[in-house]
Design an enzyme around this catalytic site. Sequence first.
Site, mmCIF file in Angstrom:
data_model
loop_
_atom_site.group_PDB
_atom_site.id
_atom_site.type_symbol
_atom_site.label_atom_id
_atom_site.label_comp_id
_atom_site.label_asym_id
_atom_site.label_seq_id
_atom_site.Cartn_x
_atom_site.Cartn_y
_atom_site.Cartn_z
ATOM 1 N N ARG A 58 -40.731 -4.871 51.558
ATOM 2 C CA ARG A 58 -41.999 -5.115 50.860
ATOM 3 C C ARG A 58 -41.851 -6.269 49.855
ATOM 4 O O ARG A 58 -42.790 -7.050 49.669
ATOM 5 C CB ARG A 58 -42.456 -3.840 50.154
ATOM 6 C CG ARG A 58 -43.844 -3.957 49.540
ATOM 7 C CD ARG A 58 -44.415 -2.588 49.210
ATOM 8 N NE ARG A 58 -45.793 -2.684 48.750
ATOM 9 C CZ ARG A 58 -46.190 -2.364 47.518
ATOM 10 N NH1 ARG A 58 -45.319 -1.915 46.624
ATOM 11 N NH2 ARG A 58 -47.462 -2.489 47.179
ATOM 12 N N HIS A 62 -44.326 -9.509 49.656
ATOM 13 C CA HIS A 62 -45.042 -9.903 48.433
ATOM 14 C C HIS A 62 -44.548 -11.235 47.880
ATOM 15 O O HIS A 62 -45.267 -11.910 47.148
ATOM 16 C CB HIS A 62 -44.932 -8.795 47.376
ATOM 17 C CG HIS A 62 -45.844 -7.637 47.643
ATOM 18 N ND1 HIS A 62 -46.279 -6.772 46.673
ATOM 19 C CD2 HIS A 62 -46.423 -7.212 48.794
ATOM 20 C CE1 HIS A 62 -47.080 -5.857 47.204
ATOM 21 N NE2 HIS A 62 -47.173 -6.099 48.496
ATOM 22 N N ASN A 90 -48.376 -5.375 42.532
ATOM 23 C CA ASN A 90 -46.959 -5.252 42.177
ATOM 24 C C ASN A 90 -46.690 -4.280 41.036
ATOM 25 O O ASN A 90 -45.666 -3.590 41.025
ATOM 26 C CB ASN A 90 -46.399 -6.621 41.762
ATOM 27 C CG ASN A 90 -46.331 -7.612 42.918
ATOM 28 O OD1 ASN A 90 -46.176 -7.210 44.068
ATOM 29 N ND2 ASN A 90 -46.446 -8.900 42.617
ATOM 30 N N HIS A 189 -45.284 0.035 57.593
ATOM 31 C CA HIS A 189 -45.611 1.329 56.971
ATOM 32 C C HIS A 189 -45.125 2.501 57.824
ATOM 33 O O HIS A 189 -45.560 3.624 57.640
ATOM 34 C CB HIS A 189 -47.118 1.425 56.689
ATOM 35 C CG HIS A 189 -47.581 0.491 55.611
ATOM 36 N ND1 HIS A 189 -48.904 0.291 55.292
ATOM 37 C CD2 HIS A 189 -46.894 -0.298 54.748
ATOM 38 C CE1 HIS A 189 -49.007 -0.579 54.297
ATOM 39 N NE2 HIS A 189 -47.795 -0.961 53.954
#
Length: 346
Positions: A58, A62, A90, A189
Amino acid sequence: MGSVWTAIFVVLAAISVSHAQLSPTFYNQTCPNVTNIVSGVITSAAQSDPRIGASLIRLHFHDCFVQGCDASLLLNNSATIVSEQTALGNNNSIRGLDVVNNIKSAVESSCPNTVSCADILAIAAQVSVVLAGGQSWTVQLGRRDSLTANLSLANSNLPSPFFTLDQLKQNFSNQSLDTTDLVALSGAHTFGRAQCRFFDNRLYNFSGGNPDPNLNTTYLATLRQLCPQSEVGRNTNLTNLDLTTPDIFDKNYYSNLQLKNGLLNSDQVLFSTAGADTIAIVNNFSANQTAFFEAFAASMIKMGNISPLTGSQGEIRTQCNMVNGASSGLMGVASAESQDGLVSSM
Ligand code: HEM
Ligand SMILES: *[C@@H]1O[C@H](CO)[C@@H](O)[C@H](O)[C@H]1NC(C)=O
Ligand SMILES: *[C@@H]1O[C@H](CO)[C@@H](O)[C@H](O)[C@H]1NC(C)=O
Ligand SMILES: *[C@@H]1O[C@H](CO)[C@@H](O)[C@H](O)[C@H]1NC(C)=O
Ligand SMILES: *[C@@H]1O[C@H](CO)[C@@H](O)[C@H](O)[C@H]1NC(C)=O
Ligand SMILES: *[C@@H]1O[C@H](CO)[C@@H](O)[C@H](O)[C@H]1NC(C)=O
Ligand SMILES: *[C@@H]1O[C@H](CO)[C@@H](O)[C@H](O)[C@H]1NC(C)=O
Ligand SMILES: *[C@@H]1O[C@H](CO)[C@@H](O)[C@H](O)[C@H]1NC(C)=O
Ligand SMILES: *[C@@H]1O[C@H](CO)[C@@H](O)[C@H](O)[C@H]1NC(C)=O
Ligand SMILES: *[C@@H]1O[C@H](CO)[C@@H](O)[C@H](O)[C@H]1NC(C)=O
Ligand SMILES: *[C@@H]1O[C@H](CO)[C@@H](O)[C@H](O)[C@H]1NC(C)=O
Ligand SMILES: *[C@@H]1O[C@H](CO)[C@@H](O)[C@H](O)[C@H]1NC(C)=O
């Protein structure tokens, strides 16, 4: 004369373009063991924290969605940096920054000043997927680290779990990622956790006083226990993103969606948006894990290619949380203030 200069310019431009390519063998001479070093640190962190691989992939996502894959996400607040770490997507949500620092230390002790923090995130993403049972891919390398961060860009570029399918597509297409990339990458996910505050809007008053009709009623009952109505929007209780195989990288994320067992609204809309072109892709990946793995690998490489700094752009950071030569934290603020002749009132 003019044409000689033109020829020289063309040659120089060609050289600089060739530098602007990532390559899987970028560290073959300078840090041949880098993947093993990264893998060693993650494997040992995973013994006490089975979620760490999910948290690390992740971070790469990001990072890449905000001014490219340049480790801008990792920069702390300082005299010159406004950190991205408090952006909506975040704040109190990203994790694993300490493990990234441990990886960086291990890599520095074998290969000082050589491997960028941006490349460490790309390698960590691939290693984490493999450790969880997913497929490998060839990681492109040679990214350099930014000298800047951009909080407002982090707020506008990171997709929200409350978005519609069209909004998700818009944010991905802004990064030149298409609908297949959206569906494939959402398959990350298949592992990791999420806090109630990111999905509990679906549980009580989603529309007309009812819960989300695209949420399985058995799952709904379980989630209501975990995320009571009195806490909607601020509950930090955690649950698995994949209710069937929470820590394994597999195709079950997609079979969950077919049973209305997607956790986030942004997951379930891939299958439950009427007439959407994403439904057939979900069905494909749900039926065929090889198809999912191949598409996921291709999309990860594509995401990893978003606007990297290369050649002599940026730098190789010594510490991932700060640009080289900056004094960290309060020291930086104090010296900036004394230079300006300000008296601190803090
Ligand atoms: C499609 C748009 C996406 C949205 C709206 C989204 C949103 C979220 C949210 C809200 C969480 C829970 C965070 C928390 O509770 O603190 C999460 C977790 C996670 N996301 Fe996404 N995500 C998206 C795409 C992606 C992509 C592209 C990847 C990687 C390729 C990814 C990997 C993960 C992982 C592995 C976790 C679990 C992290 C952990 O356990 O620490 N997500 N995501
Ligand atoms: C680079 O190193 C990798 C891993 O050790 C190896 O598989 C590959 O053949 C090497 N490539 C070159 C061009 O040296
Ligand atoms: C490569 O790194 C691994 C993990 O840190 C270590 O066990 C191994 O000895 C290293 N190999 C070489 C050739 O340095
Ligand atoms: C980040 O989260 C903390 C704790 O929930 C909160 O106090 C702070 O206001 C948040 N910051 C931003 C910018 O939202
Ligand atoms: C952040 O990005 C936006 C959009 O590209 C730009 O206008 C702004 O100047 C950037 N801010 C910083 C601090 O770099
Ligand atoms: C992401 O989507 C949201 C919702 O449609 C939009 O407000 C935002 O501008 C988008 N950002 C980008 C960079 O596409
Ligand atoms: C992404 O959005 C920004 C601002 O919303 C825009 O300047 C930029 O050109 C877009 N990029 C792509 C590839 O669509
Ligand atoms: C967290 O979940 C538990 C059930 O696992 C529940 O009893 C508790 O009330 C929840 N905490 C909050 C703050 O909602
Ligand atoms: C709800 O999920 C269960 C498995 O968790 C499944 O057996 C059932 O068919 C699902 N219901 C719907 C409407 O998809
Ligand atoms: C599964 O997907 C792979 C890769 O796209 C493909 O080669 C294979 O034929 C598919 N298998 C089936 C049963 O459709
Ligand atoms: C399934 O996905 C794979 C990988 O993206 C693709 O090659 C294949 O064409 C897809 N098959 C169908 C029937 O959509
Ligand atoms: C960055 O912030 C984190 C958490 O606040 C802290 O642990 C770390 O030491 C900081 N790094 C630097 C270089 O100041």
